[in-house]
Design a protein around this motif. Sequence first.
Motif, PDB file in Angstrom:
ATOM      1  N   ILE A 112       0.700  -1.103   0.086  1.00  0.00           N
ATOM      2  CA  ILE A 112       0.126  -0.039   0.158  1.00  0.00           C
ATOM      3  C   ILE A 112       0.902   1.181  -0.203  1.00  0.00           C
ATOM      4  CG2 ILE A 112      -1.669   1.332   1.228  1.00  0.00           C
ATOM      5  CD1 ILE A 112      -2.958  -1.460   0.336  1.00  0.00           C
ATOM      6  N   HIS A 113       2.079   1.171   0.889  1.00  0.00           N
ATOM      7  CA  HIS A 113       3.030   2.408   0.943  1.00  0.00           C
ATOM      8  C   HIS A 113       3.626   2.589  -0.500  1.00  0.00           C
ATOM      9  CE1 HIS A 113       3.923   1.019   5.127  1.00  0.00           C
ATOM     10  NE2 HIS A 113       2.782   1.890   5.256  1.00  0.00           N
ATOM     11  N   TYR A 114       3.867   1.557  -1.195  1.00  0.00           N
ATOM     12  CA  TYR A 114       4.246   1.667  -2.607  1.00  0.00           C
ATOM     13  C   TYR A 114       3.222   2.240  -3.608  1.00  0.00           C
ATOM     14  CZ  TYR A 114       6.713   0.639  -7.088  1.00  0.00           C
ATOM     15  OH  TYR A 114       7.506   0.735  -8.283  1.00  0.00           O
ATOM     16  N   ALA A 115       1.845   1.684  -3.450  1.00  0.00           N
ATOM     17  CA  ALA A 115       1.035   2.125  -4.406  1.00  0.00           C
ATOM     18  C   ALA A 115       0.427   3.546  -4.347  1.00  0.00           C
ATOM     19  CB  ALA A 115      -0.170   1.201  -4.165  1.00  0.00           C
ATOM     20  N   LEU A 116       0.506   4.187  -3.006  1.00  0.00           N
ATOM     21  CA  LEU A 116       0.080   5.410  -2.804  1.00  0.00           C
ATOM     22  C   LEU A 116       1.265   6.352  -2.521  1.00  0.00           C
ATOM     23  CD1 LEU A 116      -2.658   4.684  -0.210  1.00  0.00           C
ATOM     24  CD2 LEU A 116      -2.755   5.231  -2.675  1.00  0.00           C
ATOM     25  N   LEU A 123      -2.402   2.581   8.816  1.00  0.00           N
ATOM     26  CA  LEU A 123      -3.231   2.692   7.314  1.00  0.00           C
ATOM     27  C   LEU A 123      -4.655   2.944   7.556  1.00  0.00           C
ATOM     28  CD1 LEU A 123      -1.418   0.319   5.063  1.00  0.00           C
ATOM     29  CD2 LEU A 123      -0.854   2.646   4.984  1.00  0.00           C
ATOM     30  N   THR A 124      -5.406   4.004   7.087  1.00  0.00           N
ATOM     31  CA  THR A 124      -6.473   4.075   7.259  1.00  0.00           C
ATOM     32  C   THR A 124      -7.239   3.030   6.482  1.00  0.00           C
ATOM     33  OG1 THR A 124      -6.858   5.402   5.093  1.00  0.00           O
ATOM     34  CG2 THR A 124      -6.383   6.409   7.328  1.00  0.00           C
ATOM     35  N   PRO A 133      -3.332  -2.639  -8.312  1.00  0.00           N
ATOM     36  CA  PRO A 133      -2.861  -4.084  -8.580  1.00  0.00           C
ATOM     37  C   PRO A 133      -1.604  -4.343  -7.802  1.00  0.00           C
ATOM     38  CG  PRO A 133      -2.006  -2.837 -10.442  1.00  0.00           C
ATOM     39  CD  PRO A 133      -3.171  -1.761  -9.702  1.00  0.00           C
ATOM     40  N   TYR A 134      -1.071  -3.457  -6.892  1.00  0.00           N
ATOM     41  CA  TYR A 134      -0.232  -3.742  -5.988  1.00  0.00           C
ATOM     42  C   TYR A 134      -0.785  -3.798  -4.281  1.00  0.00           C
ATOM     43  CZ  TYR A 134       3.510  -1.915  -9.166  1.00  0.00           C
ATOM     44  OH  TYR A 134       4.326  -1.824 -10.178  1.00  0.00           O
ATOM     45  N   ASN A 135      -2.335  -3.637  -4.494  1.00  0.00           N
ATOM     46  CA  ASN A 135      -2.722  -3.892  -3.085  1.00  0.00           C
ATOM     47  C   ASN A 135      -2.995  -5.498  -2.810  1.00  0.00           C
ATOM     48  OD1 ASN A 135      -4.337  -3.731  -0.929  1.00  0.00           O
ATOM     49  ND2 ASN A 135      -5.987  -2.200  -1.661  1.00  0.00           N
ATOM     50  N   THR A 136      -2.165  -5.786  -1.849  1.00  0.00           N
ATOM     51  CA  THR A 136      -2.273  -7.082  -1.521  1.00  0.00           C
ATOM     52  C   THR A 136      -3.274  -7.472  -0.291  1.00  0.00           C
ATOM     53  OG1 THR A 136      -0.532  -6.875   0.299  1.00  0.00           O
ATOM     54  CG2 THR A 136       0.075  -7.691  -2.016  1.00  0.00           C
ATOM     55  N   TYR A 137      -4.107  -6.346   0.147  1.00  0.00           N
ATOM     56  CA  TYR A 137      -5.222  -6.642   0.924  1.00  0.00           C
ATOM     57  C   TYR A 137      -6.442  -7.030   0.300  1.00  0.00           C
ATOM     58  CZ  TYR A 137      -3.001  -4.807   5.266  1.00  0.00           C
ATOM     59  OH  TYR A 137      -2.412  -4.872   6.413  1.00  0.00           O
ATOM     60  N   ILE A 138      -6.622  -6.459  -1.307  1.00  0.00           N
ATOM     61  CA  ILE A 138      -7.664  -6.915  -1.898  1.00  0.00           C
ATOM     62  C   ILE A 138      -7.420  -7.858  -2.867  1.00  0.00           C
ATOM     63  CG2 ILE A 138      -8.800  -4.679  -1.144  1.00  0.00           C
ATOM     64  CD1 ILE A 138      -8.145  -3.549  -4.070  1.00  0.00           C
ATOM     65  N   ALA A 146       7.643  -5.593  -8.315  1.00  0.00           N
ATOM     66  CA  ALA A 146       8.468  -5.332  -7.191  1.00  0.00           C
ATOM     67  C   ALA A 146       8.166  -4.026  -6.693  1.00  0.00           C
ATOM     68  CB  ALA A 146      10.009  -5.372  -7.358  1.00  0.00           C
ATOM     69  N   ILE A 147       8.211  -3.940  -5.544  1.00  0.00           N
ATOM     70  CA  ILE A 147       7.920  -2.510  -4.830  1.00  0.00           C
ATOM     71  C   ILE A 147       9.206  -1.912  -4.319  1.00  0.00           C
ATOM     72  CG2 ILE A 147       5.625  -3.264  -4.059  1.00  0.00           C
ATOM     73  CD1 ILE A 147       6.757  -3.495  -1.133  1.00  0.00           C
ATOM     74  N   CYS A 148      10.482  -2.418  -4.544  1.00  0.00           N
ATOM     75  CA  CYS A 148      11.867  -1.968  -4.394  1.00  0.00           C
ATOM     76  C   CYS A 148      12.855  -2.719  -4.838  1.00  0.00           C
ATOM     77  CB  CYS A 148      11.965  -1.676  -2.809  1.00  0.00           C
ATOM     78  SG  CYS A 148      12.702  -3.253  -1.810  1.00  0.00           S
TER      79      CYS A 148
END
Length: 200
Positions: A112-116, A123-124, A133-138, A146-148
Motif C-alpha cells: 500500500i505504501h508503494y501504491a500510494l 493505514l486508514t 494491482p499492488y494492493n495485497t489486501y484486496i 516489485a516494490i523496491c
Amino acid sequence: FREEYPFLEEVLDTQDDGRYYKLEGYLFPDTYEIYVGSSEETVIGKMLTRMNVIYGIQYMDRAEELGMTMDEVITLASMIQEEGKRDTFYKVSAVFHNRLAEDMTLGSDVTIHYALGIRNLVLTQSQLDTDSPYNTYIHTGLPVGAICNPGAEAIDAALYPDEEYLEENYLYFTLTDPETGELYFSKTLEEHNAAVEEYR
C-alpha cells in the motif's frame, strides 16, 4: 538491455498490467564506481549486470523447484526487504509462502505504501481499500511487480524461507517496535489480533 539481459524478457514483454516501473526490482542495490558524466544506460547496465551475477544458476534452479518465475521471486523479495530486517527476512518469507499456499491475501502494508507513495505506520480503511494491482489486501497472490530493489539477503530469503516457520504454518506478523523494526509472529488470527492490539 533486452538482448544483453535475457532475464528481463518476462518483464519487458508484459502489456500494461499496472506496473509502475518495468525495471523496479532489477536494479541491484550495491556500491558502484561510476564516472562523472556516465550515461543513464551505463549506470543501469552496471546494476543489471550485478543482478545477473547475484541471481545465478542456483537461484534459477531453486525458483523452478518452487514453481516461481524470476519476476515472482524478485517481487516477493522486495516485499521481504521492506517488511523485515535481515534477522527476520527468512521468517517473513515463510509467512508469505504459507499465505500464498493457502490462497490468502498477503495483507502487506508496504505494498500500500508503494501504491500510494506514503510511509504511514497505521493505514486508514480507505487506504487499505485502494484499487491498485499492488494492493495485497484486496488481491490474492503477489502484487503486479516489485516494490523496491531487493538486496541479496532478501532474494535468498524469498527462495529459502525459514523451514520451521513453514512447517509450523505461521501466517501473520506485526511490528512491535518502530525503532528497532522488531516483529511478532503468529499462527492464528486470534493471536495476531491480540498482538496488534497490544503493540498498537
